[in-house]
Design a protein around this motif. Structure first.
Motif: not given
Length: 86
Positions: A74-80
């Motif tokens: 999961h890419d935690w830098s994006q709120a996705r």
């Protein structure tokens, strides 16, 4: 220990109640852009449960793999929001 056959009406009521709780959890995660591990999709076999409320060794392994996939993928830098299902 003696096992009894589940009452069909009670089973439907339980499933309906769980659906409401799961919907609230899913909506809250998505509203905040958080990832979601959907255990309904992961533990999808009877052998995934030791009893009605606890995962078996097999189910626990599936859950652990889903957690590892979320942490690693999961890419935690994006709120996705992302659903991790396997």
């Amino acid at each position: 220990m003696m096992r009894t056959t589940p009452d069909p009406l009670r089973q439907r009521l339980v499933v309906t109640g769980l659906t409401v709780f799961n919907d609230v959890i899913t909506r809250a995660a998505f509203a905040r852009g958080l990832p979601l591990i959907d255990l309904r999709l992961i533990c999808d076999e009877a052998a995934d449960y030791a009893n009605p409320i606890e995962p078996s060794v097999q189910g626990g392994g599936k859950i652990a793999r889903a957690i590892a996939a979320l942490v690693a993928g999961h890419d935690w830098s994006q709120a996705r929001s992302t659903v991790f299902a396997r």
